[in-house]
Write an enzyme that holds these catalytic residues in place. Structure first.
Site, PDB file in Angstrom:
ATOM      1  N   SER A  11       0.828  -1.213   0.000  1.00 53.82           N
ATOM      2  CA  SER A  11       0.000   0.000   0.000  1.00 53.82           C
ATOM      3  C   SER A  11       0.861   1.261   0.000  1.00 53.82           C
ATOM      4  O   SER A  11       2.031   1.239   0.369  1.00 53.82           O
ATOM      5  CB  SER A  11      -0.912   0.011   1.231  1.00 53.82           C
ATOM      6  OG  SER A  11      -1.525  -1.241   1.400  1.00 53.82           O
TER       7      SER A  11
HETATM    8  N1  SAH Z   1       0.162  -5.086   4.219  1.00 54.91           N
HETATM    9  C1  SAH Z   1       0.682  -5.566   2.980  1.00 54.91           C
HETATM   10  C2  SAH Z   1      -0.267  -5.260   1.837  1.00 54.91           C
HETATM   11  C3  SAH Z   1      -0.623  -6.481   1.115  1.00 54.91           C
HETATM   12  S1  SAH Z   1      -1.904  -6.354  -0.052  1.00 54.91           S
HETATM   13  C4  SAH Z   1       2.080  -5.073   2.718  1.00 54.91           C
HETATM   14  O1  SAH Z   1       2.615  -4.247   3.475  1.00 54.91           O
HETATM   15  O2  SAH Z   1       2.674  -5.527   1.763  1.00 54.91           O
HETATM   16  C5  SAH Z   1      -3.172  -7.256   0.736  1.00 54.91           C
HETATM   17  C6  SAH Z   1      -2.914  -8.677   1.042  1.00 54.91           C
HETATM   18  O3  SAH Z   1      -4.095  -9.227   1.609  1.00 54.91           O
HETATM   19  C7  SAH Z   1      -2.600  -9.565  -0.152  1.00 54.91           C
HETATM   20  O4  SAH Z   1      -1.350 -10.133   0.021  1.00 54.91           O
HETATM   21  C8  SAH Z   1      -3.704 -10.595  -0.162  1.00 54.91           C
HETATM   22  O5  SAH Z   1      -3.293 -11.875  -0.566  1.00 54.91           O
HETATM   23  C9  SAH Z   1      -4.131 -10.586   1.284  1.00 54.91           C
HETATM   24  N2  SAH Z   1      -5.456 -11.143   1.568  1.00 54.91           N
HETATM   25  C10 SAH Z   1      -6.619 -10.997   0.892  1.00 54.91           C
HETATM   26  N3  SAH Z   1      -7.605 -11.703   1.485  1.00 54.91           N
HETATM   27  C11 SAH Z   1      -7.050 -12.308   2.574  1.00 54.91           C
HETATM   28  C12 SAH Z   1      -7.537 -13.193   3.576  1.00 54.91           C
HETATM   29  N4  SAH Z   1      -8.807 -13.613   3.614  1.00 54.91           N
HETATM   30  N5  SAH Z   1      -6.677 -13.608   4.519  1.00 54.91           N
HETATM   31  C13 SAH Z   1      -5.377 -13.230   4.519  1.00 54.91           C
HETATM   32  N6  SAH Z   1      -4.853 -12.422   3.589  1.00 54.91           N
HETATM   33  C14 SAH Z   1      -5.671 -11.959   2.628  1.00 54.91           C
END
Ligand code: SAH
Length: 286
Positions: free
Chosen positions: A118
């Site tokens: 993000s």
């Molecule tokens: N906080 C992260 C942002 C990742 S983007 C960073 O700093 O990089 C959001 C993430 O949420 C993705 O990797 C996606 O796979 C995950 N995601 C989506 N649905 C999810 C779920 N039900 N449980 C766990 N992770 C999930």
């Protein structure tokens, strides 16, 4: 006009100086392009710091992170712990080699498997909201306002590492196995480069179920947005705790940031704060 191009009478070469058309005026001074400025600044900083060798192309320098922090501050982020955490955390360790030059821009970046890290300003706004939870006990939680923190969506592990500086413990759940493993590698690299960086408990699983073994949590943050808040998250929110998550705009297009506070008496209070754009929250693991 002849090839040699002097239309004046008697125009033979060599021309006398007074026959030469007045020379074009020098262009107004332009700002110089200084592609090396960034590295020179890093080098100056290195000398001030006593000559320890910076690695890579200078992205290890606190200088580039401070510039990002100053931009975040100018854009309204004011929480001192959050700004300090951004200044300490090397974001370039979490992005693809091909994208490291953009690591300190306020932009979301791809981290593989269709997911993104993000934007710092969005991360900052969400974390600052968590730090301002109503149940914060200023004396007891000093320096660790996030208390026990659950993150849904580890991704590359950047946000989890940021949270770790402000929490007593961080549990972070990721549903994509490859990203879960990559985050582990990234955080291990971070902890090798920055000894003493607090570790994060990474869980491979469906974050829609929260993570009951460590519940309840003082703070819950989701990096992916669904149509509704999963009941498990609300159940795992401690009294005095706050949850911040993107959710589908009620009755409209897009997403909004939803904030849920659990008061000391157990009552839940929900507020909505601004439009956002996050990857979808999906159920199950892959
Ligand atoms: N906080 C992260 C942002 C990742 S983007 C960073 O700093 O990089 C959001 C993430 O949420 C993705 O990797 C996606 O796979 C995950 N995601 C989506 N649905 C999810 C779920 N039900 N449980 C766990 N992770 C999930």
């Amino acid at each position: 006009m002849s090839e040699h191009g002097n239309p004046r009478k008697g125009g033979r070469f060599p021309l006398r100086l007074d026959q030469v058309a007045s020379a074009p005026k020098p262009a107004a001074p332009r700002e110089l392009l200084r592609p090396q400025a960034h590295l020179q600044a890093v080098e100056r900083e290195r000398r001030v710091q006593g000559g320890q060798t910076p690695q890579g192309v200078g992205l290890d320098s606190i200088h580039v992170r401070r510039r990002m922090v100053e931009r975040l501050r100018a854009d309204g982020l004011s929480h001192p712990l959050v700004l300090d955490a951004f200044a300490r955390l090397p974001r370039h360790l979490f992005v693809d080699t091909a994208l490291v030059n953009q690591a300190y821009e306020d932009t979301s970046l791809p981290i593989g498997l269709g997911q993104t890290i993000s934007k710092p300003s969005v991360v900052g706004a969400m974390v600052a909201l968590l730090c301002a939870r109503p149940g914060l006990r200023v004396q007891l939680d000093q320096g660790k306002p996030l208390g026990s923190c659950l993150e849904i969506g580890t991704g590359c592990g950047y946000q989890a590492s940021l949270l770790a500086l402000m929490a007593r413990q961080v549990v972070s759940v990721e549903r994509l196995r490859d990203l879960h493993l990559k985050a582990r590698q990234n955080i291990d690299t971070l902890r090798r480069n920055e000894p003493g960086w607090p570790d994060v408990r990474l869980v491979y699983g469906d974050g829609m179920l929260g993570h009951p073994p460590q519940a309840p949590y003082d703070t819950i943050i989701a990096a992916a947005g669904g149509s509704q808040l999963p009941q498990a998250w609300l159940d795992q929110l401690a009294p005095g705790g706050r949850l911040v998550a993107p959710t589908a705009h009620p009755g409209g297009a897009g997403q909004v940031l939803t904030v849920v506070d659990r008061h000391a008496d157990g009552r839940l209070e929900q507020t909505v704060s601004g439009a956002v754009l996050f990857v979808p929250l999906k159920s199950g693991i892959t």
